[in-house]
Every structure is written in C-alpha cells, then in structure tokens.
Design an enzyme around this catalytic site. Structure first.
Site, PDB file in Angstrom:
ATOM      1  N   SER A 245       0.839  -1.205   0.000  1.00  0.00           N
ATOM      2  CA  SER A 245       0.000   0.000   0.000  1.00  0.00           C
ATOM      3  C   SER A 245       0.868   1.247   0.000  1.00  0.00           C
ATOM      4  O   SER A 245       2.018   1.225   0.471  1.00  0.00           O
ATOM      5  CB  SER A 245      -0.880   0.016   1.255  1.00  0.00           C
ATOM      6  OG  SER A 245      -1.534   1.256   1.398  1.00  0.00           O
TER       7      SER A 245
ATOM      8  N   TYR B 127      -2.059  -0.961  10.225  1.00  0.00           N
ATOM      9  CA  TYR B 127      -2.153  -1.302   8.792  1.00  0.00           C
ATOM     10  C   TYR B 127      -0.880  -0.853   8.068  1.00  0.00           C
ATOM     11  O   TYR B 127      -0.276  -1.618   7.311  1.00  0.00           O
ATOM     12  CB  TYR B 127      -3.387  -0.604   8.201  1.00  0.00           C
ATOM     13  CG  TYR B 127      -3.568  -0.760   6.712  1.00  0.00           C
ATOM     14  CD1 TYR B 127      -4.193  -1.890   6.181  1.00  0.00           C
ATOM     15  CD2 TYR B 127      -3.152   0.223   5.818  1.00  0.00           C
ATOM     16  CE1 TYR B 127      -4.382  -2.030   4.807  1.00  0.00           C
ATOM     17  CE2 TYR B 127      -3.335   0.087   4.450  1.00  0.00           C
ATOM     18  CZ  TYR B 127      -3.956  -1.035   3.947  1.00  0.00           C
ATOM     19  OH  TYR B 127      -4.147  -1.175   2.585  1.00  0.00           O
TER      20      TYR B 127
HETATM   21  N1  LIG Z   1      -8.607  -0.098  -1.844  1.00  0.00           N
HETATM   22  C1  LIG Z   1      -7.511   0.595  -1.631  1.00  0.00           C
HETATM   23  O1  LIG Z   1      -7.516   1.858  -1.727  1.00  0.00           O
HETATM   24  C2  LIG Z   1      -6.230  -0.098  -1.283  1.00  0.00           C
HETATM   25  C3  LIG Z   1      -5.071   0.695  -1.205  1.00  0.00           C
HETATM   26  C4  LIG Z   1      -3.879   0.082  -0.887  1.00  0.00           C
HETATM   27  C5  LIG Z   1      -3.821  -1.276  -0.657  1.00  0.00           C
HETATM   28  N2  LIG Z   1      -4.958  -2.013  -0.729  1.00  0.00           N
HETATM   29  C6  LIG Z   1      -4.830  -3.456  -0.441  1.00  0.00           C
HETATM   30  O2  LIG Z   1      -5.352  -4.217  -1.516  1.00  0.00           O
HETATM   31  C7  LIG Z   1      -5.928  -5.423  -1.010  1.00  0.00           C
HETATM   32  C8  LIG Z   1      -7.357  -5.554  -1.523  1.00  0.00           C
HETATM   33  O3  LIG Z   1      -8.060  -4.384  -1.193  1.00  0.00           O
HETATM   34  P1  LIG Z   1      -9.539  -4.133  -1.709  1.00  0.00           P
HETATM   35  O4  LIG Z   1      -9.715  -2.662  -1.686  1.00  0.00           O
HETATM   36  O5  LIG Z   1      -9.809  -4.883  -2.952  1.00  0.00           O
HETATM   37  O6  LIG Z   1     -10.348  -4.777  -0.469  1.00  0.00           O
HETATM   38  P2  LIG Z   1     -11.809  -5.397  -0.360  1.00  0.00           P
HETATM   39  O7  LIG Z   1     -12.162  -5.331   1.080  1.00  0.00           O
HETATM   40  O8  LIG Z   1     -12.700  -4.712  -1.314  1.00  0.00           O
HETATM   41  O9  LIG Z   1     -11.607  -6.936  -0.793  1.00  0.00           O
HETATM   42  C9  LIG Z   1     -10.835  -7.778   0.000  1.00  0.00           C
HETATM   43  C10 LIG Z   1     -11.140  -9.225  -0.296  1.00  0.00           C
HETATM   44  O10 LIG Z   1     -10.280 -10.008   0.548  1.00  0.00           O
HETATM   45  C11 LIG Z   1     -11.064 -10.981   1.209  1.00  0.00           C
HETATM   46  N3  LIG Z   1     -10.452 -11.282   2.517  1.00  0.00           N
HETATM   47  C12 LIG Z   1     -10.322 -10.467   3.580  1.00  0.00           C
HETATM   48  N4  LIG Z   1      -9.748 -11.113   4.601  1.00  0.00           N
HETATM   49  C13 LIG Z   1      -9.489 -12.372   4.166  1.00  0.00           C
HETATM   50  C14 LIG Z   1      -8.911 -13.516   4.765  1.00  0.00           C
HETATM   51  N5  LIG Z   1      -8.508 -13.514   6.037  1.00  0.00           N
HETATM   52  N6  LIG Z   1      -8.788 -14.625   4.015  1.00  0.00           N
HETATM   53  C15 LIG Z   1      -9.217 -14.649   2.732  1.00  0.00           C
HETATM   54  N7  LIG Z   1      -9.817 -13.609   2.130  1.00  0.00           N
HETATM   55  C16 LIG Z   1      -9.937 -12.484   2.836  1.00  0.00           C
HETATM   56  C17 LIG Z   1     -12.448 -10.384   1.342  1.00  0.00           C
HETATM   57  O11 LIG Z   1     -13.432 -11.393   1.528  1.00  0.00           O
HETATM   58  C18 LIG Z   1     -12.571  -9.621   0.017  1.00  0.00           C
HETATM   59  O12 LIG Z   1     -13.080 -10.454  -1.003  1.00  0.00           O
HETATM   60  C19 LIG Z   1      -5.813  -5.353   0.515  1.00  0.00           C
HETATM   61  O13 LIG Z   1      -4.667  -6.065   0.917  1.00  0.00           O
HETATM   62  C20 LIG Z   1      -5.627  -3.877   0.774  1.00  0.00           C
HETATM   63  O14 LIG Z   1      -4.928  -3.619   1.942  1.00  0.00           O
HETATM   64  C21 LIG Z   1      -6.164  -1.454  -1.046  1.00  0.00           C
END
Ligand SMILES: NC(=O)c1ccc[n+]([C@@H]2O[C@H](COP(=O)([O-])OP(=O)(O)OC[C@H]3O[C@@H](n4cnc5c(N)ncnc54)[C@H](O)[C@@H]3O)[C@@H](O)[C@H]2O)c1
Length: 246
Positions: free
Chosen positions: A141, A155
C-alpha cells in the site's frame, strides 16, 4: 497469450483488487484459482471468468487460519496440477486512532495482513522451487511508504512489512527463477476504499491525476509482475496512485 499454460492463485479474489487481478490474469490466458474466505464471492468471480471463456475455480480459504494453510495450498495445487503465480491480495484495513490501538487490534492486523501472507507465500514458494519457476506478487500500500492517513498505524506497519517480506522471497527465490515483487496502490475505489475517509474528498483537490484509482489500474501492475514481461525485475515494488506519492 502472455500467460498461456500458467496457473495463478489469487487470495482475496472475491472482490475489489483481487477480483480485477484474477480477471486480468484470466484474460491473458492463465487458469485462475479464486481463493477467498467468502466462498459465494469466489464462486461468482470464477463463474464470470468461465462464462467469458476463461478457466477458473473457487477455493474457500481464510488465509489467517494458519493451521489450514498447508492443506489449502495443497488443495489449490491439485486443482490444475501446479501453481506458477501467487497474487497475495487478501487483507483488511483499520482506522483506529494511534492512541487507541490495542494489543489485540495490533495482533489481528499483523495476523491477517502480514503473518498470513508470509506463511501462504512460504507454502507456495516450496512448490515453485520444485518447479524452478514462480512469480510472487504481494499487495502492499501507499501507506507502507508514507504512514497511514485514512488507514491506521497497524495497517501501515503491516504493509511496510510486506515490502521486506517480498525482498526476502526475492533473494531466496532468485536461483530458482522465482521473482517476488509488491504493488503499492494509492486510493482505489473498491468496497474497502469506499469505507475510508479519503473517499469523501474530491480527488481533484489532492490527487495529481484528478481521480481515484480503479481495481483494474492495480490489476495491470499485477499482470506485469505475474508475467515474464518482468523476468528481470525482482525485490521491487510499483506505485499505482495517480501521482499521490512523488
Ligand atoms: N482499496 C484501496 O484503496 C487499497 C489501497 C492500498 C492497498 N490495498 C490493499 O489491496 C488489497 C485488496 O483491497 P480491496 O480494496 O480490494 O479490499 P476489499 O475489502 O474490497 O476486498 C478484500 C477481499 O479479501 C477478502 N479477505 C479479507 N480477509 C481475508 C482472509 N482472512 N482470508 C481470505 N480472504 C480475505 C475479502 O473477503 C474480500 O473479497 C488489501 O490487501 C488492501 O490492503 C487497497
């Protein structure tokens, strides 16, 4: 196609960045295992891929249930016979003020966002070593680079750990043609993103490119690291943030 005959395992593939990444890899010819703790979501993404002439299976997998990791990775391998690409996307965020983070909250974040990623990668790494080939992609991130703002300190620390986790696997994997790289998304409008405070602010006022990122923007970086386009790139990371960090 770029990923013909390759098998990809995508954790957190049920929605958001994981879903977009799984679909992008399938579009380029990979067979994809959609692993998510939410089996309905994983099934729905796998069906979408299969309907559009791709090949995908769903796997119910909570990456933070540590005792199940080796069994789940063996099950994933049995689905298509090998695992060439691992995309670690499963994760959660938090927005607890720094003064209020508890031991339990800290441990939960480390378990889900960092510890699980290490042990899932370790299990897949052993398969990749035997294959003498592998592509590891880890979702970090922007918070790893500049501290948590909308997201909290636990985080940001977990995501910073991922950058070093990636380098450790890059070093150990290099003799086996295994690359390991991370992606650092900025503000991406997914279900997770919509819950964070930045999503209430007009992106034109603070993101140089004037818009939030999409899950597909991040999936394109995943595709690069998952394919042999990045065959001489390892231990590195890519920013996908519309110019928010430069
Ligand atoms: N959205 C953002 O702005 C952003 C920015 C930087 C990093 N990220 C990272 O990208 C990744 C995905 O983010 P997103 O925005 O798509 O999130 P999201 O919450 O929309 O989707 C996350 C998915 O991961 C699954 N999940 C969560 N915990 C789990 C576990 N213990 N085991 C298996 N599956 C699990 C959920 O069921 C969901 O389908 C994350 O690691 C997040 O930290 C997101």
């Amino acid at each position: 196609m770029l990923l013909t005959d390759k098998v990809a395992l995508v954790t957190g593939g049920g929605r958001g960045i994981g879903e977009a990444s799984a679909k992008r890899l399938a579009e380029y010819g990979a067979k994809v295992i959609i692993a998510d703790m939410n089996l309905d979501a994983a099934n729905s993404v796998a069906s979408d891929i299969n309907i559009h002439d791709g090949e995908a299976c769903a796997l119910e997998f909570n990456v933070a249930e540590f005792d199940t990791i080796s069994g789940k990775i063996a099950e994933a391998k049995s689905m298509f016979g090998h695992i060439d690409i691992l995309v670690n996307v499963a994760g959660v965020t938090g927005s607890t003020p720094i003064e209020e983070i508890t031991l339990a909250g800290w441990d939960r974040m480390m378990d889900i966002d960092l510890k699980s990623m290490f042990f899932v990668t370790q299990a897949v790494f052993c398969i990749m070593k035997d294959q003498n080939y592998g592509k590891l992609v880890h979702m970090s991130s922007l918070a790893a680079l500049r501290g948590g703002r909308s997201s909290d300190a636990s985080y940001a620390c977990a995501k910073a750990g991922i950058l070093n986790l990636s380098k450790c696997f890059a070093l150990r994997g290099a003799p086996y043609h295994i690359t390991s790289n991370a992606v650092c998304p900025g503000n991406i409008l997914t279900p997770m993103g919509r819950a964070l405070s930045w999503s209430k602010v007009d992106p034109k006022t603070y993101i140089p490119m004037g818009r939030y990122g999409t899950a597909e923007d991040v999936a394109n970086a995943v595709l690069f690291y998952a394919s042999d386009l990045s065959s001489y790139v390892t231990g590195d990371y890519m920013n996908v943030n519309g110019g928010l960090y430069m």
